[in-house]
Design an enzyme around this catalytic site. Structure first.
Site, PDB file in Angstrom:
ATOM      1  N   LYS A   1     -52.943  17.992 -24.268  1.00  0.00           N
ATOM      2  CA  LYS A   1     -53.428  17.189 -23.138  1.00  0.00           C
ATOM      3  C   LYS A   1     -54.419  18.003 -22.302  1.00  0.00           C
ATOM      4  CE  LYS A   1     -53.627  14.124 -19.891  1.00  0.00           C
ATOM      5  NZ  LYS A   1     -52.622  13.590 -19.003  1.00  0.00           N
TER       6      LYS A   1
ATOM      7  N   ASN B   1     -47.885  18.432 -17.229  1.00  0.00           N
ATOM      8  CA  ASN B   1     -48.459  18.973 -15.981  1.00  0.00           C
ATOM      9  C   ASN B   1     -47.384  19.323 -14.955  1.00  0.00           C
ATOM     10  OD1 ASN B   1     -47.988  16.196 -15.605  1.00  0.00           O
ATOM     11  ND2 ASN B   1     -49.528  16.027 -14.007  1.00  0.00           N
TER      12      ASN B   1
ATOM     13  N   ASP C   1     -47.699   5.760 -17.913  1.00  0.00           N
ATOM     14  CA  ASP C   1     -48.144   6.857 -17.056  1.00  0.00           C
ATOM     15  C   ASP C   1     -47.324   6.867 -15.773  1.00  0.00           C
ATOM     16  OD1 ASP C   1     -49.344   9.084 -16.220  1.00  0.00           O
ATOM     17  OD2 ASP C   1     -51.350   8.270 -16.040  1.00  0.00           O
TER      18      ASP C   1
ATOM     19  N   HIS D   1     -44.600  10.863 -17.222  1.00  0.00           N
ATOM     20  CA  HIS D   1     -44.314  12.132 -16.529  1.00  0.00           C
ATOM     21  C   HIS D   1     -42.838  12.135 -16.174  1.00  0.00           C
ATOM     22  CE1 HIS D   1     -48.607  13.096 -15.903  1.00  0.00           C
ATOM     23  NE2 HIS D   1     -48.718  11.774 -15.968  1.00  0.00           N
TER      24      HIS D   1
ATOM     25  N   ARG E   1     -41.308  15.071 -15.176  1.00  0.00           N
ATOM     26  CA  ARG E   1     -41.091  16.171 -14.208  1.00  0.00           C
ATOM     27  C   ARG E   1     -39.970  17.106 -14.666  1.00  0.00           C
ATOM     28  NH1 ARG E   1     -45.925  14.481 -12.459  1.00  0.00           N
ATOM     29  NH2 ARG E   1     -45.865  12.965 -10.785  1.00  0.00           N
TER      30      ARG E   1
ATOM     31  N   HIS F   1     -43.259  10.540  -7.658  1.00  0.00           N
ATOM     32  CA  HIS F   1     -43.363  11.519  -6.573  1.00  0.00           C
ATOM     33  C   HIS F   1     -42.356  11.080  -5.521  1.00  0.00           C
ATOM     34  CE1 HIS F   1     -47.048  13.606  -7.807  1.00  0.00           C
ATOM     35  NE2 HIS F   1     -47.510  12.430  -8.185  1.00  0.00           N
TER      36      HIS F   1
ATOM     37  N   HIS G   1     -47.247   7.813 -22.700  1.00  0.00           N
ATOM     38  CA  HIS G   1     -47.689   8.760 -21.664  1.00  0.00           C
ATOM     39  C   HIS G   1     -46.788   8.589 -20.452  1.00  0.00           C
ATOM     40  CE1 HIS G   1     -51.229  10.466 -19.146  1.00  0.00           C
ATOM     41  NE2 HIS G   1     -50.148  10.428 -18.387  1.00  0.00           N
TER      42      HIS G   1
ATOM     43  N   HIS H   1     -55.222   6.302 -19.794  1.00  0.00           N
ATOM     44  CA  HIS H   1     -55.222   5.332 -18.693  1.00  0.00           C
ATOM     45  C   HIS H   1     -56.614   4.843 -18.321  1.00  0.00           C
ATOM     46  CE1 HIS H   1     -55.792   9.220 -16.845  1.00  0.00           C
ATOM     47  NE2 HIS H   1     -54.511   9.497 -16.803  1.00  0.00           N
TER      48      HIS H   1
HETATM   49  O1  DOR Z   1     -52.395   9.862 -10.462  1.00  0.00           O
HETATM   50  C1  DOR Z   1     -51.979  10.590 -11.352  1.00  0.00           C
HETATM   51  N1  DOR Z   1     -50.824  11.267 -11.208  1.00  0.00           N
HETATM   52  N2  DOR Z   1     -52.661  10.663 -12.501  1.00  0.00           N
HETATM   53  C2  DOR Z   1     -52.313  11.492 -13.478  1.00  0.00           C
HETATM   54  O2  DOR Z   1     -52.966  11.510 -14.490  1.00  0.00           O
HETATM   55  C3  DOR Z   1     -51.175  12.420 -13.293  1.00  0.00           C
HETATM   56  C4  DOR Z   1     -50.215  11.885 -12.325  1.00  0.00           C
HETATM   57  C5  DOR Z   1     -49.143  12.849 -11.864  1.00  0.00           C
HETATM   58  O3  DOR Z   1     -48.729  13.692 -12.649  1.00  0.00           O
HETATM   59  O4  DOR Z   1     -48.722  12.720 -10.718  1.00  0.00           O
HETATM   60 ZN    ZN Z   2     -50.498  10.947 -16.425  1.00  0.00          ZN
END
Ligand code: DOR
Ligand code: ZN
Length: 333
Positions: free
Chosen positions: A95, A40, A240, A14, A16, A244, A12, A168
């Site tokens: 998801k 996402n 996970d 991200h 981006r 950012h 899992h 998570h």
């Molecule tokens: O805190 C989070 N940020 N939890 C998630 O499940 C997604 C993630 C994100 O995409 O920033």
């Molecule tokens: Zn996540």
């Protein structure tokens, strides 16, 4: 002293898009043999075309001779049987984000047990497509995960052959629920094995430790650690890791998540060593996921050596978990 890890899998992550993808995708693909990439984005990855084109963008930025990205698709009411059938060969799971629980989940699955959603779960069960769930309701923050357990019980009873992966996990209650249901699996992040709510909000707020689900009590962390260190076959690692940029973390309205992918294996090796459980590390970082998802291992070895590694202050605009701290293990290949 050296340790060899075979085909580490981040189930899992991200990655981006655009500039951020260019920074984080090479880091993940260097450390891991495979990864399950979350959908996402804005807008989310919802269709077959979205999946195929996002996978291509990911491959363009990764060391893909030794890295396989597995894709996910965002759960939505538009997933008909036909669409799921076409998606099956391109994705590893669907998801589901309940509404308002995390980054880019605004406006999505409002009522998880709605008649339309139940139809989609039934189709996924028929097609053997696993369901990954961001396991939180939108109740009081500390109760969100445990309040989701009743929704799960309803799903498990209705769809006993649907593999459901609780993402998570952060609570003792959920850790204890795992063995009660055959079709329930879970992933655990590195940082939830290491921090509690106190680390995040002791007397000053630490934005780089703020994530969803939020870290809980020490007894919860202990329960997760016990699962990860043991031979439990239902839990898998996922970082996970969700980057950012710094201005979205150090501000009012701090974005949720922690960036760990380039340091996850080093941290885990240290943690498993401290707990005399190095023998179980391979299972947690790869073998369990191979079995749960029926994957064909792509061979890649990561060699770690007992030698200090100082975590960088930043990777481009992203501050990693434990920035500036010293780790006892380094990756040497
Ligand atoms: O805190 C989070 N940020 N939890 C998630 O499940 C997604 C993630 C994100 O995409 O920033
Ligand atoms: Zn996540």
């Amino acid at each position: 002293m050296q340790i060899i890890l075979n085909s580490p899998l981040d189930m899992h992550v991200h990655l981006r898009d655009n500039d951020m993808l260019k920074v984080v995708a090479p880091l993940t693909s260097k450390t891991f043999a495979w990864a399950l990439v979350m959908p996402n984005l804005v807008p989310p990855i919802k269709t077959l075309e979205d999946v195929v084109s996002y996978k291509k963008r990911v491959l363009d930025e990764t060391w893909n001779d030794i890295f396989t990205p597995y894709m996910t698709v965002f759960f939505s009411e538009e997933l008909t049987f036909e669409i799921l059938k076409q998606l099956k060969s391109e994705i590893l799971s669907v998801k589901l984000y309940p509404e308002w629980v995390t980054t880019n989940s605004q406006g999505w699955a409002k009522n998880i047990l709605s008649p339309r959603n139940l139809e989609i779960f039934a189709n996924m069960e028929t097609l053997w497509i696993p369901l990954s769930i961001h396991w939180e309701t939108s109740d009081f923050v500390l109760d969100r995960e445990k309040n989701f357990i009743s929704i799960y019980e309803e799903l498990a009873t209705r769809f006993p052959k649907l593999k459901i992966i609780a993402e998570h996990i952060t609570t003792k209650e959920l850790a204890e629920t795992l063995d009660k249901f055959e079709n329930l699996y879970a992933t655990i992040t590195v940082h939830h094995l290491l921090i509690t709510l106190n680390d995040l909000a002791w007397w000053m707020l630490k934005p780089h430790l703020f994530c969803k689900p939020i870290a809980k009590r020490d007894e919860d962390r202990e329960a997760l650690l016990k699962l990860a260190l043991s031979w439990n076959s239902k839990v898998m690692l996922w970082t996970d890791s969700a980057p950012h940029p710094i201005h979205k973390k150090e501000c009012s309205g701090c974005a949720a998540w922690v960036f760990t992918s380039p340091i996850a294996l080093q941290l885990l090796t240290e943690l498993f060593e401290e707990n005399n459980s190095l023998n179980n590390l391979q299972k947690f970082i790869s073998d369990n996921a191979v079995r749960i998802y029926n994957l064909k291992p792509n061979q890649k070895q990561i060699i770690l050596e007992k030698k200090d590694f100082i975590i960088p202050e930043k990777y481009w605009e992203v501050v990693p978990f434990k920035a500036w701290e010293n780790l006892k293990w380094s990756i040497i290949n």
